[in-house]
Design an enzyme around this catalytic site. Structure first.
Site, PDB file in Angstrom:
ATOM      1  N   GLU A  56       7.603 -17.797  -3.312  1.00 21.84           N
ATOM      2  CA  GLU A  56       7.748 -16.531  -4.054  1.00 21.84           C
ATOM      3  C   GLU A  56       9.217 -16.104  -4.104  1.00 21.84           C
ATOM      4  O   GLU A  56       9.712 -15.663  -5.141  1.00 21.84           O
ATOM      5  CB  GLU A  56       6.900 -15.452  -3.377  1.00 21.84           C
TER       6      GLU A  56
ATOM      7  N   GLU B 224       0.852  -1.199   0.000  1.00 22.82           N
ATOM      8  CA  GLU B 224       0.000   0.000   0.000  1.00 22.82           C
ATOM      9  C   GLU B 224       0.882   1.241   0.000  1.00 22.82           C
ATOM     10  O   GLU B 224       2.074   1.149   0.307  1.00 22.82           O
ATOM     11  CB  GLU B 224      -0.876  -0.016   1.267  1.00 22.82           C
TER      12      GLU B 224
ATOM     13  N   ARG C 202      35.800  -6.832 -28.118  1.00 23.63           N
ATOM     14  CA  ARG C 202      36.177  -5.419 -27.988  1.00 23.63           C
ATOM     15  C   ARG C 202      37.693  -5.310 -27.776  1.00 23.63           C
ATOM     16  O   ARG C 202      38.253  -5.996 -26.915  1.00 23.63           O
ATOM     17  CB  ARG C 202      35.436  -4.822 -26.788  1.00 23.63           C
TER      18      ARG C 202
END
Ligand SMILES: Cc1cc2nc3c(=O)[nH]c(=O)nc-3n(C[C@H](O)[C@H](O)[C@H](O)COP(=O)(O)OP(=O)(O)OC[C@H]3O[C@@H](n4cnc5c(N)ncnc54)[C@H](O)[C@@H]3O)c2cc1C
Length: 385
Positions: A242, A128, A268
């Site tokens: 979770e 919230e 590179r």
């Protein structure tokens, strides 16, 4: 390091998932970023391919596979070949389990087929405006009115907030008890249920994150999950899975960033040689490789523990803490090794860097993970005198 937890059938499934992510998700990433969310049709396509809730009962259209390694593969390959904004893991592994594990047969029969087909997209709303880590302080209220409840309040930072058709909303049902919460299934179109802004973020540009508002929303009793005053315990029960789900994703993005960077430092050139030839680059990459392998082994072990029902809150918190912190370090080192290119939006690594910043914040912050692990050691300020 060779991973030992997968069988040949898992790898076959992995190939299917990779093909899906490469053909249905990857080509649209740029568009998803601009529209601030993925297409809802993506969930339908994933449903057609059997990638939504592989664990769901066959009578609801699932494959009934009781083996979380399949879900692990979906998360890993979405991160590597698909798009982090396609929050399939929220749908499959974070919200749908609330419905199957807490729902009645009638609730499951009503909602699960649409969830498995991808017609019904899911979200969960706990946070919230005034509270996130301290869930027991939430203010959204549900008042019992006989055959229904009336919901009032506001939620924020809700993933899939705009796309969601069903939102599992946590709300206070008992004003006397800090832990007196209930879980309510709020459906798209219920009068008084409004979506607020789609929130702009520093990363996760293609993931929809929104505010939700509840103004006297009439929620029938048939939409309450489990017992209306036991929500706090339910939330705690589901948080271990979770956090493991989050860790699986963090490892996959960190591994992907590492691979991209390994390729880059071989190509590179500076001072007449590939930048990978410098000892600094070699040592940095070697350290990251070692840390990634160790963390991956831990996460894979946690998946096996989850499969046997033995994953505890402390192990899941440790996985979330270690993998999110490692992911952050990996992204930072990889951007550094890319030089200026690493700061440019057109290079995937720059986006991965901003995407990863939230990993130490959502699904419980690193500080809260340390609290959980610390308390499991008996180091609890509430009881230690
Ligand atoms: C992109 C994104 C997606 C999200 N998706 C969802 C979603 O789908 N559903 C949902 O419900 N929520 C979602 N969240 C919310 C997320 O879970 C919260 O932001 C998170 O739990 C932290 O809560 P907070 O933002 O209120 O921070 P706060 O709790 O205010 O914390 C602020 C700081 O204080 C620290 N702190 C707080 N308590 C303690 C303590 N006891 N000890 C030490 N330090 C402490 C925190 O670690 C943090 O550093 C999402 C957030 C983001 C950014």
């Amino acid at each position: 390091m060779k991973r030992l937890t997968f069988e040949p059938e898992h790898e076959q499934f992995r190939d299917t998932v990779i093909r899906f992510m490469q053909s249905e998700v990857a080509p649209h990433v740029e568009r998803f970023r601009h529209q601030g969310m993925v297409d809802r049709e993506l969930f339908l396509k994933a449903g057609e391919q059997g990638l939504l809730c592989t664990w769901a009962d066959e009578k609801y259209g699932g494959a009934g596979i009781d083996d979380f390694r399949y879900e692990q593969i979906i998360i890993e390959e979405n991160m590597r070949h698909g798009d982090i904004g396609f929050y399939i893991n929220l749908h499959n592994d974070l919200v749908a389990p609330y419905i199957t594990k807490l729902g009645t047969d009638a609730q499951k029969a009503r909602w699960m087929p649409g969830i498995v087909r991808g017609e019904t997209i899911l979200a969960v709303a706990m946070t919230e405006p005034s509270t996130g880590s301290d869930l027991a302080s939430m203010k959204t209220r549900a008042d019992c009115r006989g055959d229904h409840w009336v919901l009032n309040g506001a939620k924020t930072f809700i993933s899939n907030g705009v796309l969601a058709d069903l939102v599992v909303v946590a709300a206070r049902t008992d004003l006397e008890s800090r832990h007196g919460l209930g879980l309510f299934v709020v459906e798209r179109g219920m009068p008084g249920f409004e979506r607020g802004r789609r929130l702009e973020k520093i990363g996760l540009k293609s993931q929809d994150t929104a505010e939700l508002f509840f103004d006297n929303v009439k929620v029938p009793k048939e939409n309450v999950l489990g017992e209306a005053n036991k929500g706090f315990g339910y939330l705690a029960r589901f948080l271990a899975q979770e956090r493991l789900v989050a860790s699986i994703g963090f490892m996959a993005t960190a591994q992907t960033a590492f691979d991209l960077t390994l390729q880059f430092v071989k190509e590179r050139r500076a001072f007449g040689k590939p930048i990978g030839a410098f000892q600094n680059t070699r040592f940095k990459m070697a350290s990251l490789r070692a840390e990634l392998d160790v963390a991956q082994a831990f996460v894979d072990q946690c998946v096996l523990l989850l499969n046997t029902g033995a994953l505890n809150a402390e192990d899941a918190a440790a996985a979330k803490l270690i993998t999110s912190e490692l992911e952050g370090r990996v992204m930072d080192e990889c951007v550094q090794l890319h030089g200026g290119a690493g700061y440019m939006d057109e290079h995937r690594i720059s986006r991965m860097y901003t995407d990863a910043r939230v990993s130490r914040i959502f699904a419980g912050t690193s500080e809260i993970m340390r609290e959980i692990i610390g308390r499991s050691l008996g180091l609890d300020e509430r009881t230690l005198t």
